[in-house]
Design a protein around this motif. Structure first.
Motif, PDB file in Angstrom:
ATOM      1  N   PHE A 423       0.864  -1.227  -0.080  1.00  9.95           N
ATOM      2  CA  PHE A 423      -0.069  -0.024  -0.098  1.00  9.95           C
ATOM      3  C   PHE A 423       1.060   1.158   0.104  1.00  9.95           C
ATOM      4  O   PHE A 423       1.671   1.346   0.914  1.00  9.95           O
ATOM      5  CB  PHE A 423      -0.855  -0.042   1.291  1.00  9.95           C
ATOM      6  CG  PHE A 423      -1.504   1.229   1.187  1.00  9.95           C
ATOM      7  CD1 PHE A 423      -2.670   1.724   0.585  1.00  9.95           C
ATOM      8  CD2 PHE A 423      -1.193   2.191   2.258  1.00  9.95           C
ATOM      9  CE1 PHE A 423      -3.465   2.914   0.667  1.00  9.95           C
ATOM     10  CE2 PHE A 423      -1.885   3.598   2.198  1.00  9.95           C
ATOM     11  CZ  PHE A 423      -2.779   3.787   1.734  1.00  9.95           C
ATOM     12  N   THR A 424       0.695   1.959  -0.979  1.00 11.22           N
ATOM     13  CA  THR A 424       1.501   3.190  -1.193  1.00 11.22           C
ATOM     14  C   THR A 424       0.714   4.371  -1.836  1.00 11.22           C
ATOM     15  O   THR A 424      -0.041   4.085  -2.694  1.00 11.22           O
ATOM     16  CB  THR A 424       2.875   3.045  -1.657  1.00 11.22           C
ATOM     17  OG1 THR A 424       3.549   4.225  -1.755  1.00 11.22           O
ATOM     18  CG2 THR A 424       2.524   2.624  -3.109  1.00 11.22           C
ATOM     19  N   THR A 425       0.875   5.675  -1.423  1.00 12.60           N
ATOM     20  CA  THR A 425       0.087   6.519  -1.821  1.00 12.60           C
ATOM     21  C   THR A 425       1.364   7.425  -2.744  1.00 12.60           C
ATOM     22  O   THR A 425       0.962   8.707  -3.397  1.00 12.60           O
ATOM     23  CB  THR A 425      -0.430   7.523  -1.226  1.00 12.60           C
ATOM     24  OG1 THR A 425       0.325   8.110   0.196  1.00 12.60           O
ATOM     25  CG2 THR A 425      -1.647   7.019  -0.335  1.00 12.60           C
ATOM     26  N   LYS A 426       2.536   6.944  -2.683  1.00 15.23           N
ATOM     27  CA  LYS A 426       3.577   7.570  -3.328  1.00 15.23           C
ATOM     28  C   LYS A 426       4.057   7.158  -4.678  1.00 15.23           C
ATOM     29  O   LYS A 426       3.736   6.236  -4.897  1.00 15.23           O
ATOM     30  CB  LYS A 426       4.872   7.617  -2.443  1.00 15.23           C
ATOM     31  CG  LYS A 426       4.893   8.042  -1.134  1.00 15.23           C
ATOM     32  CD  LYS A 426       6.071   7.814  -0.319  1.00 15.23           C
ATOM     33  CE  LYS A 426       5.575   7.806   1.157  1.00 15.23           C
ATOM     34  NZ  LYS A 426       6.684   7.439   1.944  1.00 15.23           N
ATOM     35  N   PRO A 427       4.254   8.122  -5.940  1.00 17.01           N
ATOM     36  CA  PRO A 427       4.400   7.870  -7.112  1.00 17.01           C
ATOM     37  C   PRO A 427       5.649   6.730  -7.200  1.00 17.01           C
ATOM     38  O   PRO A 427       5.268   5.813  -7.975  1.00 17.01           O
ATOM     39  CB  PRO A 427       4.932   8.777  -7.769  1.00 17.01           C
ATOM     40  CG  PRO A 427       4.795  10.057  -6.926  1.00 17.01           C
ATOM     41  CD  PRO A 427       4.492   9.692  -5.468  1.00 17.01           C
TER      42      PRO A 427
HETATM   43  P1  ADP Z   1       6.062   3.613   0.872  1.00 19.96           P
HETATM   44  O1  ADP Z   1       6.848   4.748   1.848  1.00 19.96           O
HETATM   45  O2  ADP Z   1       7.152   3.095  -0.092  1.00 19.96           O
HETATM   46  O3  ADP Z   1       5.048   4.207   0.404  1.00 19.96           O
HETATM   47  P2  ADP Z   1       5.265   2.770   3.639  1.00 19.96           P
HETATM   48  O4  ADP Z   1       4.838   1.137   4.095  1.00 19.96           O
HETATM   49  O5  ADP Z   1       6.495   3.314   4.332  1.00 19.96           O
HETATM   50  O6  ADP Z   1       5.788   2.598   2.156  1.00 19.96           O
HETATM   51  O7  ADP Z   1       4.154   3.654   3.755  1.00 19.96           O
HETATM   52  C1  ADP Z   1       2.940   3.306   3.110  1.00 19.96           C
HETATM   53  C2  ADP Z   1       1.898   4.558   2.967  1.00 19.96           C
HETATM   54  O8  ADP Z   1       1.708   4.935   4.329  1.00 19.96           O
HETATM   55  C3  ADP Z   1       2.643   5.464   2.470  1.00 19.96           C
HETATM   56  O9  ADP Z   1       2.552   5.555   0.891  1.00 19.96           O
HETATM   57  C4  ADP Z   1       1.770   6.874   3.001  1.00 19.96           C
HETATM   58  O10 ADP Z   1       0.379   6.973   2.202  1.00 19.96           O
HETATM   59  C5  ADP Z   1       1.589   6.416   4.366  1.00 19.96           C
HETATM   60  N1  ADP Z   1       2.247   7.080   5.320  1.00 19.96           N
HETATM   61  C6  ADP Z   1       3.354   6.589   5.863  1.00 19.96           C
HETATM   62  N2  ADP Z   1       3.988   7.352   6.539  1.00 19.96           N
HETATM   63  C7  ADP Z   1       3.290   8.435   6.742  1.00 19.96           C
HETATM   64  C8  ADP Z   1       3.091   9.808   7.477  1.00 19.96           C
HETATM   65  N3  ADP Z   1       4.078  10.118   8.225  1.00 19.96           N
HETATM   66  N4  ADP Z   1       2.225  10.568   7.189  1.00 19.96           N
HETATM   67  C9  ADP Z   1       1.202  10.321   6.324  1.00 19.96           C
HETATM   68  N5  ADP Z   1       1.170   9.122   5.536  1.00 19.96           N
HETATM   69  C10 ADP Z   1       2.258   8.440   5.642  1.00 19.96           C
END
Ligand code: ADP
Length: 486
Positions: A423-427
Motif C-alpha cells: 500500500f503506497t500513495t507515493k508515485p
Molecule cells: P512507501 O513509503 O513506499 O509508500 P510505507 O509502507 O513506508 O511505503 O508507507 C505506506 C504509506 O503510508 C505511504 O505511501 C503513505 O501514504 C502512508 N504514510 C506513511 N507514513 C506517513 C506519514 N508520516 N504521514 C502520512 N502518511 C504516511
C-alpha cells in the motif's frame, strides 16, 4: 457387536468341548469292558458283545471327530457344524449306554441290577465335566443314557428297583442342573475374558493411534519449526533488502556527505603543498593543516563506516540497549536526510529510560524509515512549520518510541491500509516500509501503530519490551549476551 461376541463365546465352548473330549472316553474305554467282563457269565455273550461293539463304535466316532477337529486349522472351524457333529456322536453314545436297559432286563439278580445302575449313575455324572461346555451335547448324551433304564426300573413291581428308578430320576435332575450351572459359569467367564481381550485390544489400538498422532505432531512441529526458521530468514533478508533500498534512495545525500570532507581534504592538501612550495610555512601551521586533513578524513571514514554497518547482513543480534544510544548512532543519517529537505528535527529520549531488548540495527532501520516517511509527508507543507520530533517514554514493561511530524496527516481510509504490504500513495513508493517495520517490531514482541495529531500531521509509535520484562527464552542470542554480562 454382541452377536459377534456370542459367536466367539460359542466357538470357544466348542474348542473346550473337543479339548476335554478325551476324558469323556474313559467310560467307554474302561468301564464298559469291565462291566462286560463282570456280566460275562450271567448274560448271553452275543448280547454283551453287540452292546459293547455298538458302544465302542460311538467311541471311535467321537475319537475320529476329536482328531479331525484338532487337525483342522482354526480359520476353518465352523463351531456350529462341529458342535452338531459332536452332539450327534454324544447322542449315539448315550443311546448305547441307555442300551444297558437290556442288560438290566437280562440281569439275574438285584445285585447285578444295582451294579449296572451304579455304573450308569457314574457315567452320567462323568459327562457333566467333559460335555457341559456345549450343554446340548450333554443333554443329548444324558437323556437317552438315563431314561430307558430308569423307566424300566420304575415299571418294576419291586420297591427296591422302583426306589432305584426314582433315585435315577433325581440323579438325572441333579446332573442336568449341575451341567446347566457349570455351563453358565463357563459362558460368563468366557464372556468376561473375551470382553477384556476386546478392551485390551481397543487399548492397544488406542495406544497405537495415540503414538501415531504423537508422531504426526512431532513431525508437524518440526515442519513448523522449519517454516518459522525459513520465515525468520526471509524476514531478515527482506529487512536487509529494505535497508539497501533505503541506502540507495539516500545515495545522493550520502555521496554529498562524503564529498564534503573529501573536498575539504583536497583544499587543505593543496593549501599545505602551496605553503611547502613557498617555504613560507612554519612547522606549527603545517601540523595544523595536517590535523584538519586527518579530521576530515576521519569524518569521511565515519560516514562510510556507518553505511557499511547499516548495509551489513546477518542474523538479528538481540542485546540490551539504550534507546538514546541507538538514536545517537543513527542521528548522522537522520540529520543528513532532514537537512536536505530543510526540516528541523528534535530528539527527546532520556538516558534514564530502561534498557530495551532489541537488535539495534533493525530498530534504527525502523526509525529511519519512519523519519523518511515523515519527510515525504511534509514535502508540500509550509517550510517553517516542518518539524519532526522523535521521543521515547516508558512504563514498566515497554519503551514506546514515537516519530511525530507536521505533514499531511492520515485520512481514515489510509489508516486502515497503512500496514498492508504494497500500500503506497507515493508515485515511486514500494509500500513495504511500514509492513517490514511492523514485522520487525512484532518479532521483538512489540507493536506498531499510527495516530493522527490533534494539529497537523501524524505520529507513528512502536514499542519494545524492556529488558527486565522480555521473554528471554525467545531470544537465544540475547540470553547469551546477558549471561556474558552478568
Ligand atoms: P512507501 O513509503 O513506499 O509508500 P510505507 O509502507 O513506508 O511505503 O508507507 C505506506 C504509506 O503510508 C505511504 O505511501 C503513505 O501514504 C502512508 N504514510 C506513511 N507514513 C506517513 C506519514 N508520516 N504521514 C502520512 N502518511 C504516511
Amino acid at each position: 457387536m454382541t452377536d459377534s461376541l456370542d459367536r466367539r463365546i460359542h466357538a470357544q465352548q466348542v474348542c473346550l468341548l473337543y479339548a476335554q473330549a478325551p476324558m469323556g472316553f474313559i467310560p467307554s474305554v474302561l468301564i464298559a469292558p469291565i462291566l462286560t467282563l463282570i456280566l460275562w457269565d450271567v448274560i448271553p455273550h452275543q448280547v454283551l458283545l453287540i452292546w459293547l461293539a455298538l458302544l465302542e463304535t460311538t467311541l471311535l466316532i467321537r475319537i475320529a471327530l476329536t482328531v479331525a477337529f484338532q487337525r483342522c486349522p482354526p480359520v476353518d472351524h465352523d463351531p456350529v457344524r462341529w458342535a452338531t457333529r459332536y452332539i450327534i456322536a454324544c447322542a449315539a453314545s448315550g443311546v448305547c449306554w441307555g442300551g444297558t436297559v437290556i442288560l438290566l432286563i437280562l440281569s439275574p439278580s438285584l445285585v447285578y441290577d444295582t451294579l449296572i445302575a451304579l455304573i450308569i449313575g457314574g457315567v452320567l455324572m462323568g459327562g457333566v465335566l467333559t460335555m457341559t461346555p456345549v450343554l446340548n451335547a450333554y443333554l443329548a448324551y444324558a437323556l437317552p443314557l438315563v431314561l430307558p433304564p430308569v423307566l424300566w426300573l420304575l415299571l418294576q413291581d419291586d420297591l427296591i428297583r422302583t426306589t432305584m428308578g426314582v433315585t435315577g430320576i433325581l440323579y438325572l435332575l441333579l446332573a442336568v442342573g449341575t451341567a446347566h450351572r457349570y455351563h453358565q459359569t463357563l459362558t460368563q467367564s468366557l464372556r468376561l475374558a473375551l470382553s477384556n481381550g476386546e478392551l485390551a485390544q481397543s487399548f492397544a489400538v488406542a495406544k497405537e493411534q495415540a503414538e501415531d498422532h504423537y508422531q504426526r505432531l512431532v513431525e508437524a512441529l518440526a515442519q513448523e519449526e522449519r517454516l518459522s526458521a525459513t520465515a525468520q530468514k526471509q524476514q531478515t533478508l527482506l529487512a536487509h533488502a529494505s535497508r539497501l533500498n533505503t541506502l540507495g534512495e539516500m545515495a545522493s545525500g550520502l555521496v554529498h556527505e562524503i564529498n564534503q570532507p573529501i573536498t575539504a581534504i583536497n583544499l587543505y592538501t593543496e593549501a599545505g603543498l602551496a605553503r611547502l612550495r613557498n617555504q613560507a610555512s612554519a612547522p606549527a601551521e603545517l601540523r595544523e593543516t595536517l590535523e584538519k586533513i586527518a579530521a576530515q578524513s576521519a569524518r569521511a571514514s565515519a560516514i562510510i563506516q556507518k553505511i557499511r554497518s547499516f548495509a551489513r547482513q546477518g542474523k538479528p543480534q538481540y542485546a540490551q540497549v539504550h534507546v538514546h544510544e541507538l538514536l545517537d548512532e543513527i542521528a548522522d543519517f537522520l540529520n543528513l536526510e532532514v537537512r536536505r529537505h530543510a526540516i528541523r528535527i528534535s530528539y527527546d529520549a532520556s538516558p534514564e529510560l530502561p534498557l530495551v531488548l532489541a537488535d539495534g540495527l533493525q530498530v534504527q532501520q525502523i526509525i529511519l524509515n519512519l523519519v523518511r516517511n515523515a519527510i515525504d509527508a511534509m514535502s508540500t507543507g509550509q517550510r517553517d512549520a516542518r518539524i519532526i520530533v522523535i521521543s521515547a517514554r516508558s512504563d514498566q514493561k515497554v519503551v514506546e518510541i514515537a516519530v511525530k511530524d507536521t505533514g499531511t496527516g492520515l485520512d481514515p481510509d489510509t489508516v486502515s491500509q497503512l500496514l498492508h504490504p504494497f500500500f503506497t500513495t507515493k508515485p515511486n513508493g514500494l509500500g513495504l516500509g511500514l509492513p517490514i517495520s511492523q514485522t520487525i517490531v512484532e518479532a521483538h514482541g512489540g507493536r506498531l501503530w499510527a495516530t493522527a495529531n490533534s494539529g497537523a500531521g501524524a505520529t507513528f509509535h512502536f514499542t519494545l519490551p524492556t529488558a527486565s520484562c522480555a521473554d528471554h527464552s525467545e531470544y537465544p542470542v540475547l540470553s547469551a549476551t546477558i549471561n556474558e554480562q552478568s
